[in-house]
Design a protein around this motif. Sequence first.
Motif, mmCIF file in Angstrom:
data_model
loop_
_atom_site.group_PDB
_atom_site.id
_atom_site.type_symbol
_atom_site.label_atom_id
_atom_site.label_comp_id
_atom_site.label_asym_id
_atom_site.label_seq_id
_atom_site.Cartn_x
_atom_site.Cartn_y
_atom_site.Cartn_z
ATOM 1 N N ALA A 35 0.854 -1.189 0.000
ATOM 2 C CA ALA A 35 0.000 0.000 0.000
ATOM 3 C C ALA A 35 0.889 1.237 0.000
ATOM 4 C CB ALA A 35 -0.913 0.010 1.215
ATOM 5 N N THR A 36 0.480 2.266 -0.739
ATOM 6 C CA THR A 36 1.224 3.518 -0.803
ATOM 7 C C THR A 36 0.743 4.458 0.293
ATOM 8 O OG1 THR A 36 1.505 3.295 -3.182
ATOM 9 C CG2 THR A 36 1.796 5.499 -2.254
ATOM 10 N N TYR A 37 1.692 4.997 1.032
ATOM 11 C CA TYR A 37 1.419 6.000 2.058
ATOM 12 C C TYR A 37 2.205 7.254 1.733
ATOM 13 C CZ TYR A 37 -0.927 2.663 5.069
ATOM 14 O OH TYR A 37 -1.816 1.760 5.585
ATOM 15 N N VAL A 38 1.742 8.374 2.251
ATOM 16 C CA VAL A 38 2.402 9.657 2.063
ATOM 17 C C VAL A 38 3.047 10.050 3.390
ATOM 18 C CG1 VAL A 38 2.049 12.089 1.496
ATOM 19 C CG2 VAL A 38 0.693 10.339 0.333
ATOM 20 N N ARG A 39 4.354 10.304 3.371
ATOM 21 C CA ARG A 39 5.070 10.779 4.568
ATOM 22 C C ARG A 39 4.926 12.288 4.605
ATOM 23 N NH1 ARG A 39 7.017 8.929 9.134
ATOM 24 N NH2 ARG A 39 7.773 7.076 8.050
ATOM 25 N N CYS A 40 4.446 12.812 5.735
ATOM 26 C CA CYS A 40 4.285 14.249 5.921
ATOM 27 C C CYS A 40 5.038 14.684 7.174
ATOM 28 C CB CYS A 40 2.812 14.613 6.076
ATOM 29 S SG CYS A 40 1.818 14.281 4.609
ATOM 30 N N VAL A 41 5.545 15.903 7.145
ATOM 31 C CA VAL A 41 6.231 16.481 8.293
ATOM 32 C C VAL A 41 5.588 17.821 8.629
ATOM 33 C CG1 VAL A 41 8.432 15.311 7.876
ATOM 34 C CG2 VAL A 41 8.013 17.529 6.848
ATOM 35 N N TRP A 42 5.619 18.179 9.920
ATOM 36 C CA TRP A 42 5.073 19.443 10.395
ATOM 37 C C TRP A 42 5.699 19.750 11.739
ATOM 38 C CZ3 TRP A 42 2.770 14.782 10.694
ATOM 39 C CH2 TRP A 42 2.249 14.372 11.903
ATOM 40 N N PHE A 43 5.417 20.916 12.273
ATOM 41 C CA PHE A 43 5.969 21.306 13.570
ATOM 42 C C PHE A 43 4.866 21.418 14.602
ATOM 43 C CE2 PHE A 43 9.434 22.448 10.840
ATOM 44 C CZ PHE A 43 10.546 22.153 11.626
ATOM 45 N N LYS A 44 5.156 20.917 15.797
ATOM 46 C CA LYS A 44 4.322 21.104 16.991
ATOM 47 C C LYS A 44 5.132 22.031 17.882
ATOM 48 C CE LYS A 44 2.303 16.470 17.242
ATOM 49 N NZ LYS A 44 2.220 15.265 18.084
ATOM 50 N N GLY A 45 4.850 23.315 17.809
ATOM 51 C CA GLY A 45 5.703 24.281 18.504
ATOM 52 C C GLY A 45 7.071 24.270 17.840
ATOM 53 N N SER A 46 8.118 23.952 18.602
ATOM 54 C CA SER A 46 9.464 23.872 18.028
ATOM 55 C C SER A 46 9.881 22.433 17.741
ATOM 56 C CB SER A 46 10.471 24.535 18.975
ATOM 57 O OG SER A 46 10.482 23.843 20.213
ATOM 58 N N ASP A 47 8.995 21.470 17.994
ATOM 59 C CA ASP A 47 9.306 20.060 17.755
ATOM 60 C C ASP A 47 8.814 19.623 16.379
ATOM 61 O OD1 ASP A 47 10.392 19.736 20.326
ATOM 62 O OD2 ASP A 47 8.403 19.320 21.168
ATOM 63 N N LYS A 48 9.687 18.946 15.656
ATOM 64 C CA LYS A 48 9.325 18.419 14.346
ATOM 65 C C LYS A 48 8.574 17.102 14.520
ATOM 66 C CE LYS A 48 11.475 16.792 10.095
ATOM 67 N NZ LYS A 48 12.771 16.559 9.434
ATOM 68 N N ALA A 49 7.472 16.936 13.794
ATOM 69 C CA ALA A 49 6.680 15.705 13.822
ATOM 70 C C ALA A 49 6.615 15.137 12.405
ATOM 71 C CB ALA A 49 5.281 15.992 14.347
ATOM 72 N N SER A 50 6.409 13.831 12.319
ATOM 73 C CA SER A 50 6.336 13.156 11.033
ATOM 74 C C SER A 50 5.432 11.944 11.179
ATOM 75 C CB SER A 50 7.741 12.722 10.612
ATOM 76 O OG SER A 50 7.699 11.940 9.450
#
Length: 64
Positions: A35-50
């Motif tokens: 199955a194909t998934y999309v990896r996304c990144v974003w910030f929670k305050g100053s912490d990077k999330a993925s």
Amino acid sequence: MNGGFKPGDVVRLKSGGPKMTMSAFEEIPDSKGMATYVRCVWFKGSDKASDLFRPETIELSKED
């Protein structure tokens, strides 16, 4: 199906949430094969999330 996304696109979950940057496609084995998934990144305050999301659960972010 990749949803028409490409690395660098700004996306959001269709259900809402923060703006995220699409970074890569990843193939993950599931009960039907791969199955194909999309990896996304974003910030929670100053912490990077993925995290990984199914393409059908995200959409291109509209300008605010």
